[in-house]
Design a protein around this motif. Structure first.
Motif, PDB file in Angstrom:
ATOM      1  N   LYS A   1       0.838  -1.199   0.000  1.00 34.14           N
ATOM      2  CA  LYS A   1       0.000   0.000   0.000  1.00 34.14           C
ATOM      3  C   LYS A   1       0.874   1.250   0.000  1.00 34.14           C
ATOM      4  O   LYS A   1       1.835   1.354   0.768  1.00 34.14           O
ATOM      5  CB  LYS A   1      -0.917  -0.032   1.229  1.00 34.14           C
ATOM      6  N   GLY A   2       0.545   2.182  -0.870  1.00 29.62           N
ATOM      7  CA  GLY A   2       1.313   3.413  -0.984  1.00 29.62           C
ATOM      8  C   GLY A   2       2.480   3.317  -1.951  1.00 29.62           C
ATOM      9  O   GLY A   2       3.074   4.343  -2.309  1.00 29.62           O
ATOM     10  N   ARG A   3       2.831   2.109  -2.374  1.00 34.20           N
ATOM     11  CA  ARG A   3       3.947   1.915  -3.325  1.00 34.20           C
ATOM     12  C   ARG A   3       3.458   1.381  -4.667  1.00 34.20           C
ATOM     13  O   ARG A   3       4.036   1.707  -5.713  1.00 34.20           O
ATOM     14  CB  ARG A   3       4.979   0.941  -2.746  1.00 34.20           C
ATOM     15  N   PHE A   4       2.435   0.526  -4.653  1.00 33.97           N
ATOM     16  CA  PHE A   4       1.916  -0.097  -5.862  1.00 33.97           C
ATOM     17  C   PHE A   4       0.566   0.515  -6.213  1.00 33.97           C
ATOM     18  O   PHE A   4      -0.214   0.881  -5.320  1.00 33.97           O
ATOM     19  CB  PHE A   4       1.728  -1.597  -5.667  1.00 33.97           C
ATOM     20  N   THR A   5       0.284   0.584  -7.507  1.00 35.10           N
ATOM     21  CA  THR A   5      -1.009   1.071  -7.984  1.00 35.10           C
ATOM     22  C   THR A   5      -1.520   0.150  -9.073  1.00 35.10           C
ATOM     23  O   THR A   5      -0.819  -0.095 -10.060  1.00 35.10           O
ATOM     24  CB  THR A   5      -0.896   2.496  -8.540  1.00 35.10           C
ATOM     25  N   ILE A   6      -2.734  -0.351  -8.880  1.00 27.56           N
ATOM     26  CA  ILE A   6      -3.377  -1.170  -9.900  1.00 27.56           C
ATOM     27  C   ILE A   6      -4.343  -0.295 -10.692  1.00 27.56           C
ATOM     28  O   ILE A   6      -5.031   0.564 -10.119  1.00 27.56           O
ATOM     29  CB  ILE A   6      -4.096  -2.395  -9.272  1.00 27.56           C
ATOM     30  N   SER A   7      -4.382  -0.502 -11.987  1.00 26.29           N
ATOM     31  CA  SER A   7      -5.283   0.277 -12.838  1.00 26.29           C
ATOM     32  C   SER A   7      -5.674  -0.586 -14.031  1.00 26.29           C
ATOM     33  O   SER A   7      -5.069  -1.634 -14.280  1.00 26.29           O
ATOM     34  CB  SER A   7      -4.609   1.568 -13.306  1.00 26.29           C
ATOM     35  N   ARG A   8      -6.682  -0.115 -14.746  1.00 31.05           N
ATOM     36  CA  ARG A   8      -7.100  -0.868 -15.929  1.00 31.05           C
ATOM     37  C   ARG A   8      -7.450   0.075 -17.060  1.00 31.05           C
ATOM     38  O   ARG A   8      -7.940   1.193 -16.814  1.00 31.05           O
ATOM     39  CB  ARG A   8      -8.265  -1.797 -15.596  1.00 31.05           C
ATOM     40  N   ASP A   9      -7.184  -0.402 -18.262  1.00 31.59           N
ATOM     41  CA  ASP A   9      -7.570   0.313 -19.479  1.00 31.59           C
ATOM     42  C   ASP A   9      -8.405  -0.678 -20.265  1.00 31.59           C
ATOM     43  O   ASP A   9      -7.871  -1.514 -21.007  1.00 31.59           O
ATOM     44  CB  ASP A   9      -6.330   0.759 -20.250  1.00 31.59           C
ATOM     45  N   ASN A  10      -9.709  -0.592 -20.105  1.00 31.48           N
ATOM     46  CA  ASN A  10     -10.585  -1.570 -20.758  1.00 31.48           C
ATOM     47  C   ASN A  10     -10.548  -1.441 -22.277  1.00 31.48           C
ATOM     48  O   ASN A  10     -10.775  -2.422 -22.988  1.00 31.48           O
ATOM     49  CB  ASN A  10     -12.001  -1.434 -20.218  1.00 31.48           C
ATOM     50  N   ALA A  11     -10.241  -0.267 -22.772  1.00 33.26           N
ATOM     51  CA  ALA A  11     -10.129  -0.093 -24.223  1.00 33.26           C
ATOM     52  C   ALA A  11      -8.955  -0.896 -24.786  1.00 33.26           C
ATOM     53  O   ALA A  11      -8.999  -1.350 -25.935  1.00 33.26           O
ATOM     54  CB  ALA A  11      -9.967   1.385 -24.557  1.00 33.26           C
ATOM     55  N   LYS A  12      -7.914  -1.064 -23.960  1.00 35.57           N
ATOM     56  CA  LYS A  12      -6.740  -1.836 -24.374  1.00 35.57           C
ATOM     57  C   LYS A  12      -6.789  -3.265 -23.844  1.00 35.57           C
ATOM     58  O   LYS A  12      -5.836  -4.024 -24.045  1.00 35.57           O
ATOM     59  CB  LYS A  12      -5.464  -1.147 -23.908  1.00 35.57           C
ATOM     60  N   ASN A  13      -7.883  -3.589 -23.128  1.00 34.54           N
ATOM     61  CA  ASN A  13      -8.034  -4.947 -22.603  1.00 34.54           C
ATOM     62  C   ASN A  13      -6.865  -5.345 -21.704  1.00 34.54           C
ATOM     63  O   ASN A  13      -6.385  -6.490 -21.735  1.00 34.54           O
ATOM     64  CB  ASN A  13      -8.157  -5.952 -23.752  1.00 34.54           C
ATOM     65  N   THR A  14      -6.409  -4.395 -20.892  1.00 38.33           N
ATOM     66  CA  THR A  14      -5.197  -4.590 -20.109  1.00 38.33           C
ATOM     67  C   THR A  14      -5.365  -4.024 -18.703  1.00 38.33           C
ATOM     68  O   THR A  14      -5.997  -2.975 -18.525  1.00 38.33           O
ATOM     69  CB  THR A  14      -3.991  -3.921 -20.796  1.00 38.33           C
ATOM     70  N   VAL A  15      -4.800  -4.731 -17.741  1.00 44.73           N
ATOM     71  CA  VAL A  15      -4.691  -4.252 -16.365  1.00 44.73           C
ATOM     72  C   VAL A  15      -3.209  -4.073 -16.061  1.00 44.73           C
ATOM     73  O   VAL A  15      -2.376  -4.886 -16.476  1.00 44.73           O
ATOM     74  CB  VAL A  15      -5.343  -5.240 -15.383  1.00 44.73           C
ATOM     75  N   TYR A  16      -2.907  -3.013 -15.308  1.00 44.81           N
ATOM     76  CA  TYR A  16      -1.522  -2.689 -14.996  1.00 44.81           C
ATOM     77  C   TYR A  16      -1.269  -2.752 -13.490  1.00 44.81           C
ATOM     78  O   TYR A  16      -2.179  -2.544 -12.680  1.00 44.81           O
ATOM     79  CB  TYR A  16      -1.176  -1.276 -15.494  1.00 44.81           C
ATOM     80  N   LEU A  17      -0.025  -2.996 -13.148  1.00 44.32           N
ATOM     81  CA  LEU A  17       0.423  -2.871 -11.764  1.00 44.32           C
ATOM     82  C   LEU A  17       1.691  -2.032 -11.782  1.00 44.32           C
ATOM     83  O   LEU A  17       2.755  -2.502 -12.208  1.00 44.32           O
ATOM     84  CB  LEU A  17       0.696  -4.233 -11.127  1.00 44.32           C
ATOM     85  N   GLN A  18       1.558  -0.780 -11.372  1.00 47.16           N
ATOM     86  CA  GLN A  18       2.703   0.113 -11.271  1.00 47.16           C
ATOM     87  C   GLN A  18       3.352  -0.108  -9.915  1.00 47.16           C
ATOM     88  O   GLN A  18       2.698   0.066  -8.880  1.00 47.16           O
ATOM     89  CB  GLN A  18       2.271   1.566 -11.426  1.00 47.16           C
ATOM     90  N   MET A  19       4.613  -0.457  -9.924  1.00 50.12           N
ATOM     91  CA  MET A  19       5.330  -0.782  -8.691  1.00 50.12           C
ATOM     92  C   MET A  19       6.473   0.208  -8.501  1.00 50.12           C
ATOM     93  O   MET A  19       7.398   0.250  -9.320  1.00 50.12           O
ATOM     94  CB  MET A  19       5.869  -2.214  -8.748  1.00 50.12           C
ATOM     95  N   ASN A  20       6.368   1.021  -7.466  1.00 50.37           N
ATOM     96  CA  ASN A  20       7.390   2.010  -7.152  1.00 50.37           C
ATOM     97  C   ASN A  20       8.067   1.672  -5.834  1.00 50.37           C
ATOM     98  O   ASN A  20       7.551   0.880  -5.050  1.00 50.37           O
ATOM     99  CB  ASN A  20       6.775   3.402  -7.077  1.00 50.37           C
TER     100      ASN A  20
END
Length: 122
Positions: A64-83
């Protein structure tokens, strides 16, 4: 739905990576998606999850506070940004999908990607 996880690699502590979970076969907008990880000799653990619409997210306390999950349904993709990555983040990361609801329990996900290795050096 078939899931393909990518974006792993070797990074120094404090660095960043972005993982992607791309879907084929069906639109990913029909699924809640989660990321799990598994280090050698450890059980698979929950990392983050996102609802079908993307309006609700959940994180393990350890990220929590370091990773961010997001999705772009137009690209049919989910992301996990890890800082601010730490050596203890080293694991194989898996994305998983559930057609109905979001959960932090791996047994409740019926579709899985093949995993991508993340290695964080100290």
């Amino acid at each position: 739905v078939q899931l393909q996880a990518s974006g792993g690699g070797l990074v120094q502590a404090g660095g960043s990576l972005r993982l992607s979970c791309a879907a084929s076969g069906r639109t990913l907008s029909s699924y809640a998606v989660a990321w799990f990880r598994q280090a050698p000799a450890n059980e698979r653990e929950f990392v983050a999850a996102i609802s079908l619409s993307g309006g609700w997210t959940s994180y393990a306390d350890s990220v929590k506070g370091r990773f961010t999950i997001s999705r772009d349904n137009a690209k049919n993709t989910v992301y996990l940004q890890m800082n601010s990555l730490k050596p203890e983040d080293t694991a194989v990361y898996y994305c998983a999908a559930n057609p109905t609801y979001t959960s932090n329990r791996y047994a409740e996900y019926m579709y899985w990607g093949q995993g991508t290795q993340v290695t964080v050096s100290s």
